[in-house]
Design an enzyme around this catalytic site. Structure first.
Site, mmCIF file in Angstrom:
data_model
loop_
_atom_site.group_PDB
_atom_site.id
_atom_site.type_symbol
_atom_site.label_atom_id
_atom_site.label_comp_id
_atom_site.label_asym_id
_atom_site.label_seq_id
_atom_site.Cartn_x
_atom_site.Cartn_y
_atom_site.Cartn_z
ATOM 1 N N HIS A 21 0.877 -1.176 0.000
ATOM 2 C CA HIS A 21 0.000 0.000 0.000
ATOM 3 C C HIS A 21 0.913 1.225 0.000
ATOM 4 C CE1 HIS A 21 -4.052 1.556 0.503
ATOM 5 N NE2 HIS A 21 -3.626 2.387 1.430
ATOM 6 N N LYS A 166 -10.211 6.147 -3.803
ATOM 7 C CA LYS A 166 -9.272 7.210 -3.420
ATOM 8 C C LYS A 166 -7.895 6.802 -3.916
ATOM 9 C CE LYS A 166 -7.420 8.512 1.172
ATOM 10 N NZ LYS A 166 -7.841 9.083 2.464
ATOM 11 N N LYS A 168 -3.858 7.373 -3.870
ATOM 12 C CA LYS A 168 -2.798 7.980 -3.076
ATOM 13 C C LYS A 168 -1.722 8.477 -4.036
ATOM 14 C CE LYS A 168 -2.918 7.690 0.896
ATOM 15 N NZ LYS A 168 -3.687 8.368 1.996
ATOM 16 N N ASP A 197 -5.586 11.682 -2.540
ATOM 17 C CA ASP A 197 -4.994 12.115 -1.269
ATOM 18 C C ASP A 197 -3.505 12.325 -1.493
ATOM 19 O OD1 ASP A 197 -4.308 12.667 1.311
ATOM 20 O OD2 ASP A 197 -4.968 10.755 2.162
ATOM 21 N N GLU A 223 -7.653 15.730 -1.330
ATOM 22 C CA GLU A 223 -7.379 15.644 0.115
ATOM 23 C C GLU A 223 -5.961 16.118 0.419
ATOM 24 O OE1 GLU A 223 -8.433 11.810 1.695
ATOM 25 O OE2 GLU A 223 -7.273 12.117 3.531
ATOM 26 N N ASP A 248 -7.129 16.839 6.054
ATOM 27 C CA ASP A 248 -6.968 15.616 6.847
ATOM 28 C C ASP A 248 -5.914 15.891 7.934
ATOM 29 O OD1 ASP A 248 -6.686 13.153 7.975
ATOM 30 O OD2 ASP A 248 -6.023 12.114 6.185
ATOM 31 N N LYS A 272 -11.096 11.527 12.237
ATOM 32 C CA LYS A 272 -10.566 10.209 12.622
ATOM 33 C C LYS A 272 -10.536 10.171 14.141
ATOM 34 C CE LYS A 272 -7.674 9.957 8.513
ATOM 35 N NZ LYS A 272 -6.347 9.790 7.903
ATOM 36 N N GLU A 326 -14.151 5.960 4.848
ATOM 37 C CA GLU A 326 -13.118 5.118 4.218
ATOM 38 C C GLU A 326 -12.698 4.018 5.207
ATOM 39 O OE1 GLU A 326 -9.848 7.872 3.453
ATOM 40 O OE2 GLU A 326 -9.375 7.962 5.581
HETATM 41 C C1 MUC Z 1 -4.850 9.137 5.000
HETATM 42 O O1 MUC Z 1 -4.020 10.023 4.981
HETATM 43 O O2 MUC Z 1 -5.975 9.418 4.640
HETATM 44 C C2 MUC Z 1 -6.462 6.495 4.699
HETATM 45 C C3 MUC Z 1 -6.664 5.669 3.652
HETATM 46 C C4 MUC Z 1 -5.423 5.329 3.124
HETATM 47 O O3 MUC Z 1 -5.159 4.599 2.173
HETATM 48 O O4 MUC Z 1 -4.456 5.970 3.833
HETATM 49 C C5 MUC Z 1 -5.060 6.610 4.904
HETATM 50 C C6 MUC Z 1 -4.466 7.773 5.520
HETATM 51 MG MG MG Z 2 -5.507 11.486 4.215
#
Ligand code: MUC
Ligand code: MG
Length: 378
Positions: A21, A166, A168, A197, A223, A248, A272, A326
């Site tokens: 991941h 989402k 990254k 994000d 994000e 976030d 969170k 999420e």
């Molecule tokens: C984040 O920064 O949002 C949440 C889902 C993911 O894949 O990483 C996280 C952390």
């Molecule tokens: Mg995030």
């Protein structure tokens, strides 16, 4: 009859992920959960979880540090206290320790789980009552490979497990990231929402250029594009673009939410429980955002089942949750330490109905995956 907190144990649990991941600041092959077992004088045990991402790469508390804080300072402060008065126990924790919100969140969850079991009601009921029992859940595409991400999304759409994805980004050159996102959005079209994000990886000027291209590609949400401290920059980005900007890392406390609201630094807040210090503090942060007209989103620290379901009880009780959640952490992990893992279907997570969190520990799995357990194959 008075019920006292007797013992608190903090256990490091290492679980492999189903695939690598990739985030801007770390590549995860496994996740470390800090599991809390809080035993009370009436024989009831409460469970809690504190989990972060990438050791110290993401947050300011590491799994090992969280365990040390609990073992050395927080557990001794709670020993002998009234197990039925969660607010009083939390006030005591704030007396002996500043910050340490992840650790405090795990302890609060364990107290609420125990109290819910004692009263025969779910944790969501203890925090005001669930206004929804099904929580929409997105999935994060983060394999690092565009074609693989598209295949993964197609399979999950087909299975009706997720219809929001989402991505990254922020690890590679901006041009490569934008091309990656645009290819995925083009492949999925109107069948799925796509969010990104950046985990604070860009500066403001780069973010402005990248967001213009992401907006044109049809991305639905951006994000944390720039560092959390640059709220003025986030406000300029939020004013400049139609695509919503979500905070976030920039929002942990109600005071952070107030600063963001004053500056107009975000359209959406990612909540969170871990970064807030628990469900009750997350709810206060949510109230500030809600009052300021921001939309709310139920975020994750990629917790396992205990932390994810604790979050779900908190998010289920928020009056408004416009961007869903999420809470997919348990699905990213290869195995589980609870005997009744969370249920996901029809694009949503089902809130368990049983007392407390509604979860039962699988003692054998816990024994197998705990870091200090007997050496053996992992
Ligand atoms: C984040 O920064 O949002 C949440 C889902 C993911 O894949 O990483 C996280 C952390
Ligand atoms: Mg995030």
């Amino acid at each position: 009859m008075e019920v006292r907190i007797e013992t608190i144990e903090a256990i490091l649990v290492d679980l492999p992920t189903i695939r690598a991941h990739q985030l801007a600041m770390a590549v995860m092959q496994r996740q470390t959960l800090v599991i809390v077992r809080l035993r009370c004088s009436d024989g009831i045990e409460g469970l809690g979880e504190a989990t972060t991402i990438g050791g110290l790469a993401y947050g300011e508390e590491s799994p090992e540090g969280i365990k040390l804080a609990i073992d050395t300072y927080l557990a001794p402060a709670l020993a002998g206290q009234d197990a039925t008065n969660v607010r009083a126990a939390l006030a005591r924790l704030d007396q002996v320790a500043r910050g340490n919100r992840f650790a405090k969140s795990a302890l609060e969850t364990a107290l609420l789980d125990a109290q819910g079991k004692r009263l025969g009601v779910p944790v969501a009921t203890l925090v005001g009552g669930a206004v929804r029992t099904r929580l929409p859940v997105l999935w994060t595409l983060a394999s690092g490979d565009t074609a693989r991400d598209i295949d993964e999304a197609e399979a999950l759409l087909q299975a009706r497990r997720h219809n929001t994805f989402k991505l990254k980004i922020g690890r590679r050159e901006i041009a490569a990231d934008v091309a990656h996102v645009a290819r995925i959005k083009q492949a999925l079209g109107e069948r799925a929402r796509v969010t990104v994000d950046v985990n604070q990886a860009w500066n403001e000027a780069d973010a402005a250029g990248a967001i213009a291209r992401l907006e044109a590609a049809g991305v639905d949400l951006i994000e944390q594009p720039i560092p959390r401290a640059n709220l003025a920059g986030m406000a300029r980005l939020a004013a400049r673009f139609v695509v919503p900007i979500m905070a976030d890392e920039a929002v942990c406390t109600p005071e952070d939410a107030l600063d963001i609201a004053r500056l107009g630094a975000a359209d959406v807040l990612a909540l969170k429980i871990a970064k807030s210090g628990g469900i009750l503090e997350m709810t206060r942060t949510a109230a500030v955002g809600d009052a300021a007209g921001m939309a709310l989103y139920g975020g994750t620290m990629l917790e396992g089942s205990i932390g994810s379901i604790a979050s779900a009880h908190g998010f289920a009780a928020l009056p408004r949750l416009g961007w869903g959640t999420e809470l997919f952490g348990p699905l990213l992990l290869k195995d589980d330490i609870v005997a009744n893992p969370p249920r996901y279907d029809d694009f949503a997570l089902q809130l368990p109905a049983g007392p407390g969190l509604g979860l039962t520990l699988d003692e054998d799995k816990l024994e197998f995956y705990r870091r200090d357990g007997a050496p053996g194959p992992r």
